[in-house]
Design an enzyme around this catalytic site. Sequence first.
Site, mmCIF file in Angstrom:
data_model
loop_
_atom_site.group_PDB
_atom_site.id
_atom_site.type_symbol
_atom_site.label_atom_id
_atom_site.label_comp_id
_atom_site.label_asym_id
_atom_site.label_seq_id
_atom_site.Cartn_x
_atom_site.Cartn_y
_atom_site.Cartn_z
ATOM 1 N N GLN A 93 40.179 34.441 34.494
ATOM 2 C CA GLN A 93 39.612 35.691 35.004
ATOM 3 C C GLN A 93 38.702 36.372 33.994
ATOM 4 O O GLN A 93 38.251 37.493 34.227
ATOM 5 C CB GLN A 93 40.755 36.625 35.403
ATOM 6 C CG GLN A 93 41.587 36.073 36.548
ATOM 7 C CD GLN A 93 42.858 36.853 36.790
ATOM 8 O OE1 GLN A 93 43.151 37.839 36.124
ATOM 9 N NE2 GLN A 93 43.637 36.409 37.769
ATOM 10 N N HIS A 158 44.155 38.541 33.730
ATOM 11 C CA HIS A 158 44.458 39.978 33.675
ATOM 12 C C HIS A 158 43.725 40.693 32.534
ATOM 13 O O HIS A 158 44.320 41.364 31.706
ATOM 14 C CB HIS A 158 45.972 40.204 33.572
ATOM 15 C CG HIS A 158 46.745 39.701 34.752
ATOM 16 N ND1 HIS A 158 48.086 39.926 34.918
ATOM 17 C CD2 HIS A 158 46.350 38.975 35.830
ATOM 18 C CE1 HIS A 158 48.501 39.358 36.045
ATOM 19 N NE2 HIS A 158 47.450 38.769 36.611
ATOM 20 N N GLU A 250 48.685 48.452 43.911
ATOM 21 C CA GLU A 250 48.915 49.890 43.789
ATOM 22 C C GLU A 250 47.633 50.677 43.614
ATOM 23 O O GLU A 250 46.726 50.255 42.897
ATOM 24 C CB GLU A 250 49.798 50.189 42.573
ATOM 25 C CG GLU A 250 51.203 49.670 42.656
ATOM 26 C CD GLU A 250 52.049 50.117 41.477
ATOM 27 O OE1 GLU A 250 53.258 49.818 41.482
ATOM 28 O OE2 GLU A 250 51.512 50.774 40.540
ATOM 29 N N TYR A 260 53.335 53.993 34.356
ATOM 30 C CA TYR A 260 53.266 53.616 35.765
ATOM 31 C C TYR A 260 54.123 52.392 36.105
ATOM 32 O O TYR A 260 54.007 51.836 37.186
ATOM 33 C CB TYR A 260 51.799 53.487 36.180
ATOM 34 C CG TYR A 260 51.215 54.886 36.238
ATOM 35 C CD1 TYR A 260 51.239 55.622 37.400
ATOM 36 C CD2 TYR A 260 50.785 55.514 35.080
ATOM 37 C CE1 TYR A 260 50.804 56.938 37.435
ATOM 38 C CE2 TYR A 260 50.355 56.834 35.088
ATOM 39 C CZ TYR A 260 50.371 57.537 36.277
ATOM 40 O OH TYR A 260 49.977 58.867 36.301
ATOM 41 N N TYR A 271 55.761 35.632 42.207
ATOM 42 C CA TYR A 271 55.213 34.613 43.094
ATOM 43 C C TYR A 271 56.283 33.612 43.522
ATOM 44 O O TYR A 271 56.186 33.006 44.584
ATOM 45 C CB TYR A 271 54.038 33.897 42.416
ATOM 46 C CG TYR A 271 52.862 34.806 42.165
ATOM 47 C CD1 TYR A 271 52.178 35.396 43.228
ATOM 48 C CD2 TYR A 271 52.439 35.093 40.876
ATOM 49 C CE1 TYR A 271 51.107 36.240 43.009
ATOM 50 C CE2 TYR A 271 51.366 35.935 40.639
ATOM 51 C CZ TYR A 271 50.701 36.502 41.711
ATOM 52 O OH TYR A 271 49.644 37.346 41.491
#
Length: 379
Positions: A93, A158, A250, A260, A271
């Site tokens: 990513q 991420h 979220e 959070y 997963y």
Amino acid sequence: MKNQFFAAALIGLTAAFGAHTANAQEPQRFETEAHAIEVTTFASGLESPWGLAFLPDGAMLVTERPGRVRLVSPDGTLSEPLEGAPQTESFGQGGMLDIALDPDFADNSRVFITYAHVEGDVAGTAVWRATLQRDGTPRLVDGTQIFRMNKLSGRAQHFGSRIVFAPDKTLWFTIGDRGQGERAQDATDHAGSVLRIDRDGNAPADNPFIGTPADDLIWSIGHRNPQGAAFNPWREELWTVAHGARGGDEINIPKAGLNYGWPVISYGRHYSGGKIGEGTEKPGMEQPIYYWDPSIAPSGMEFYTGDAFPQWQGNVFVGALKFQLLVRLTLDGDKIVSEERMLEDLGERIRAVKQGPDGHLYLLTDDPDGRVLKVSPAS
């Protein structure tokens, strides 16, 4: 970086360099709850486009995750890749990520870019500042890295990451947990955080952790992988949207110094189907204002303030990768009261959504042959 680090994650470089123009295409018409709309291709020939920023004259800068920045003219023509962009590598990513204009761009022509900073076999999210020059061949000059996350790792997922400027001209950006969830609970680690810096990369004096053992640049912690962020212009607060695992995407309104919850609490599951953490709530950890289960894989967020779609004013839009759609959310203050799922028949992974100077919406499609799509009122 060593080849084996990328072996499982490399994507072939398929985009051709050079100028491209938007493909001739009949508009696709869609009926929504509030407006009939048309979707057209504004620009094409982009490889995995990720971030989009409009220039004052209606042109735009678009990042391509394999490591390029393009100037897209108001007629949809792509420039050659701009010289002067930060060096990065596309893996998993990571790569060239978001882009935003300096609040004083009209005076200083500065742009800010997030990207994967690579050192040997490790990498992490970084922020680059440069000046756009358009006399002659467009290019970026005087580039410098103003931030690099403090703990690099060999994980390929991420990275976050969106850039948002607040009215006070501070720069907010998101970093994911880098695939190591426990890092999001460490306020000395930039992973899994929303960060707030000035335009030189320093901590503003009112950041919440100044004077504590935690990192001065961090605004909030406990975030999994926020790939959407936008500043609510009516309430003057930052909103973020983050990927969950299997469910638990979220929307949050990150407050100074708060936690959070990821990976201690979540509305999703691993997963594998296994339970995440301790459940959905815990004292000292904040609740999202909205979540999706199953996951839509959200990316990109925009508050709509334009005149082209009067009945959408005050709504927020979120792109979806997995579900290949655009979500429209209706608000009542800081509460989300309804959701409409749009453009499902396009069959496109929506990476980013931005309001243009014309009040139309512009979308980036996450594809090796990616496009800028323009969403307009139907004629």
